[in-house]
Design a protein around this motif. Structure first.
Motif, mmCIF file in Angstrom:
data_model
loop_
_atom_site.group_PDB
_atom_site.id
_atom_site.type_symbol
_atom_site.label_atom_id
_atom_site.label_comp_id
_atom_site.label_asym_id
_atom_site.label_seq_id
_atom_site.Cartn_x
_atom_site.Cartn_y
_atom_site.Cartn_z
ATOM 1 N N GLU A 105 0.817 -1.221 0.000
ATOM 2 C CA GLU A 105 0.000 0.000 0.000
ATOM 3 C C GLU A 105 0.846 1.265 0.000
ATOM 4 N N LYS A 106 1.921 1.256 0.799
ATOM 5 C CA LYS A 106 2.756 2.450 0.881
ATOM 6 C C LYS A 106 3.465 2.716 -0.442
ATOM 7 N N VAL A 107 3.869 1.651 -1.138
ATOM 8 C CA VAL A 107 4.534 1.796 -2.429
ATOM 9 C C VAL A 107 3.542 2.360 -3.453
ATOM 10 N N SER A 108 2.313 1.863 -3.423
ATOM 11 C CA SER A 108 1.287 2.372 -4.353
ATOM 12 C C SER A 108 1.048 3.861 -4.143
ATOM 13 N N ALA A 109 0.989 4.271 -2.853
ATOM 14 C CA ALA A 109 0.769 5.694 -2.541
ATOM 15 C C ALA A 109 1.922 6.540 -3.068
ATOM 16 N N MET A 110 3.128 6.008 -2.965
ATOM 17 C CA MET A 110 4.293 6.750 -3.445
ATOM 18 C C MET A 110 4.277 6.857 -4.971
ATOM 19 N N VAL A 111 3.972 5.734 -5.650
ATOM 20 C CA VAL A 111 3.995 5.714 -7.121
ATOM 21 C C VAL A 111 3.031 6.755 -7.690
ATOM 22 N N GLU A 112 1.890 6.940 -7.034
ATOM 23 C CA GLU A 112 0.915 7.943 -7.482
ATOM 24 C C GLU A 112 1.511 9.348 -7.498
ATOM 25 N N ASN A 113 2.540 9.579 -6.654
ATOM 26 C CA ASN A 113 3.133 10.916 -6.549
ATOM 27 C C ASN A 113 4.413 11.074 -7.361
ATOM 28 N N ILE A 114 4.831 10.016 -8.066
ATOM 29 C CA ILE A 114 6.068 10.117 -8.852
ATOM 30 C C ILE A 114 5.779 10.828 -10.179
ATOM 31 N N ALA A 115 6.458 11.952 -10.387
ATOM 32 C CA ALA A 115 6.319 12.683 -11.651
ATOM 33 C C ALA A 115 7.556 12.506 -12.529
ATOM 34 N N ASP A 116 8.675 12.149 -11.889
ATOM 35 C CA ASP A 116 9.905 11.997 -12.652
ATOM 36 C C ASP A 116 10.896 11.185 -11.811
ATOM 37 N N PHE A 117 11.970 10.747 -12.409
ATOM 38 C CA PHE A 117 13.040 10.089 -11.665
ATOM 39 C C PHE A 117 14.348 10.256 -12.415
ATOM 40 N N TYR A 118 15.438 10.115 -11.693
ATOM 41 C CA TYR A 118 16.739 10.005 -12.349
ATOM 42 C C TYR A 118 17.554 8.976 -11.588
ATOM 43 N N TYR A 119 18.703 8.601 -12.132
ATOM 44 C CA TYR A 119 19.492 7.557 -11.481
ATOM 45 C C TYR A 119 20.974 7.901 -11.567
ATOM 46 N N ILE A 120 21.733 7.260 -10.687
ATOM 47 C CA ILE A 120 23.191 7.418 -10.667
ATOM 48 C C ILE A 120 23.789 6.015 -10.703
ATOM 49 N N ILE A 121 24.617 5.739 -11.694
ATOM 50 C CA ILE A 121 25.243 4.427 -11.826
ATOM 51 C C ILE A 121 26.435 4.336 -10.862
ATOM 52 N N THR A 122 26.572 3.193 -10.196
ATOM 53 C CA THR A 122 27.731 2.968 -9.324
ATOM 54 C C THR A 122 28.461 1.704 -9.785
ATOM 55 N N GLN A 123 29.700 1.568 -9.331
ATOM 56 C CA GLN A 123 30.496 0.395 -9.740
ATOM 57 C C GLN A 123 29.969 -0.885 -9.122
#
Length: 602
Positions: free
Chosen positions: A51-69
């Motif tokens: 449930e908490k993940v679903s609530a968060m996904v509803e609020n995601i408008a964008d994302f970015y990522y950082i690659i690590t070794q």
């Protein structure tokens, strides 16, 4: 969602960290991944989610990522970014309650013992002590039985006069050269054994002293030693008979209802159960493994690592072991027990976590209403451009223009962030000019933007001024002067609890029952308290300096030394001649003169 789909298709199959943003560009979640492509796409699949993940996904408008070794680098980066952004849906461990340790300063020639709550690499630490065991009493036993010092006096070639502790038989007086380094070192070794859980010798010596004082009809002293023995008995009862004395382990268990979670940490040292701590958590972790691993990684940023962590089988064992070795240079064994005494301890921790969760849900909901939900309400009521994640509130304190000081307090997601508080001593304003004092303080604050210091002092989303329209207007002039357009500004007038904004001459009145107003009142009252505390400190020091000028032989350097050592006049008045001598430059003759002065003044 079109842009998100394109981004999802371009995700790499490497380790890294992903950062989720809401429509205002606010970071709401930071996660690590062994394979970024697989983990991030899980959030956007149509499959069932917690449930908490679903609530968060509803609020995601964008994302970015950082690659690590490596995934270990990802875990370390995840911790750093959580600390930096304090995302809404991450586990956020505050530094609220830290337990005390006893530190033996083994790097010193004549080691001393002290109580501390901070772990460094400059001595040997024992603890943490919890569950009714008081470190001060343990230090008292060490002084009584082993005569190891707990003072900070430096020991040099020139012998000093032995203090009262020596005459009471509570110190070997190495500072007075009344013992050799070998004799003192032997007592330190015995102290280390005692702190390691070998209480038998100490118990025997304490009993002997208790009986001797009782025979001499020194009943008060006999009672003191009986109390010391009672505390030793309490420590012995905490020993887990089936657990080896060599075991220094933390037992960590998580329970979740997939909306809220709780973690219980049991602490054992030298086979002795020291106590436990409970943590109520909210997080958007996809799995229990994510949540437990994130908790453990964060927890040991501010706590001493044990030799062993006993925890649940869904923990990412290998990742954490490598992480601790690489980041803390310590080999920690993570045990996932199935049977035996360790499994029983884990079961105890799981039950504690489950019970705490059931009792904490209402508290968590109420806390949300008072903090994050109150921020959302404030945005709606005041028509703010974005969610006020970081709020700063400013206040001025003085008496007739004397010792003018300002305070800046910081709330993040509606909660006080005390590490970010700052105090200002007003330097350029003559007399009691509240507007000008506010302006000086704000210029100094805004001047940090665009400099290296902005990392430590990030831009707030909302600035709150304690005052009315006049104070608001004065700060608006500074904003215009310094070209600040991306921070919102309001003031809160105390008498009628009116909120003034830049968009209307009319004030906004928020219902006194509304959590948004209660939050504004909390931040305003905290700014006021913080300013008053600083003002009183400066005011008492200034008065103290003027009093000390009247004592013959106390020049500027000695006044500063007394101020540094004692801080207030009351503490100097109460100090003994011996204690006064601990201030730099104050000898026995001058200490007597200070004591005589205050005796005649009272």
């Amino acid at each position: 969602m079109g842009d998100l789909k394109e981004k999802l298709s371009l995700l790499p199959d490497t380790p890294g960290v992903y950062i989720m943003l809401d429509k205002d560009g606010v970071v709401i979640y930071v996660g690590k991944a062994r394979i970024l492509k697989n983990r991030v796409r899980q959030y956007f699949h149509a499959s069932a989610k917690p449930e908490k993940v679903s609530a968060m996904v509803e609020n995601i408008a964008d994302f970015y990522y950082i690659i690590t070794q490596t995934e270990i680098d990802a875990l370390a980066l995840e911790n750093n970014l959580i600390k930096k952004y304090k995302p809404k849906y991450n586990i956020l461990l505050k530094d609220d309650k830290t337990y005390p340790y006893i530190k033996v300063h083994t790097k010193e020639g004549y080691p001393r013992v002290s109580v501390t709550r901070k772990i460094k690499k400059d001595g040997k630490y024992f603890g943490p002590f919890m569950g009714g065991v008081r470190c001060g009493e343990l230090l008292d036993i060490i002084s009584s039985v082993y005569k190891v010092r707990n003072c900070t006096i430096s020991i040099g070639e020139k012998p000093k006069k032995p203090c009262l502790a020596y005459h009471l038989g509570r110190c070997l007086a190495p500072c007075a050269h009344l013992c050799t380094e070998e004799e003192y070192g032997a007592k330190v070794k015995e102290t280390l054994l005692f702190l390691d859980g070998n209480y038998e010798e100490a118990e025997s010596l304490l009993q002997e002293k208790m009986f001797r004082f009782a025979e001499q009809e020194e009943f008060e002293l006999a009672m003191e030693y009986r109390e010391k023995l009672a505390m030793l008995s309490k420590l012995k009862l905490k020993r887990i008979t089936a657990l080896s004395r060599a075991i220094n382990a933390d037992i960590i268990a998580l329970k979740t209802n997939f909306l809220y979670s709780a973690v219980n940490v049991l602490v054992t040292r030298s086979g002795i159960m020291q106590g436990s701590s409970n943590f109520a958590l909210e997080d958007g972790s996809f799995t229990e493994a994510d949540a437990l691993t994130a908790f453990i990684a964060q927890f040991y940023i501010n706590h001493e690592l044990p030799d062993e962590i006993i925890t649940q089988d869904f923990c990412e064992k290998e990742l954490l072991e490598k992480y601790f070795l690489e980041r803390f240079d310590k080999k920690v064994e993570i045990t996932l027990p199935k049977q035996g005494v360790k499994a029983q301890l884990l079961d105890m921790a799981e039950k504690n976590a489950g019970e705490y969760l059931s009792k904490s849900i209402d508290k968590i909901k109420h806390k949300n209403d008072m903090t994050k939900n109150a921020c959302v309400r404030l945005k709606e009521i005041l028509g703010l451009k974005k969610y006020p994640k970081r709020m700063e509130c400013y206040d001025i304190s003085n008496i007739s223009g004397v010792d003018k000081v300002g305070s800046m307090v910081v709330f993040v997601d509606g909660e006080a962030d005390r590490r970010s508080y700052r105090r200002f001593k007003i330097k350029t304003v003559e007399g009691a000019n509240d507007y000008a004092s506010h302006q000086e303080m704000m210029r100094r604050r805004l001047a940090k933007f665009g400099t290296e210091e902005e990392e430590r002092f990030p831009k707030p989303d909302l600035i709150i001024i304690d005052g009315g329209k006049g104070q608001l207007s004065a700060i608006k002039d500074v904003f215009d002067e310094m070209g600040v357009t991306d921070i919102e500004l309001i003031s809160l007038a105390e008498r009628e609890e009116e909120v003034f904004t830049l968009f209307s001459d009319e004030s906004i009145r928020i219902d006194h029952r509304d959590y948004a107003l209660k939050m504004l009142q909390r931040i305003r009252d905290e700014a006021h308290r913080f300013a008053i505390t600083y003002f009183r400190s400066l005011h008492s020091k200034r008065n103290l300096a003027s009093v000390l000028q009247e004592i013959d032989g106390i020049g500027k350097k000695k006044r500063m030394a007394l101020l540094e050592k004692f801080g207030t006049i009351d503490k100097i008045m109460d100090a003994s001649e011996e204690t006064l001598c601990e201030a730099e430059g104050i000898g026995p003759e001058l200490a007597k003169k200070i004591r005589d002065y205050f005796r005649e003044s009272i």
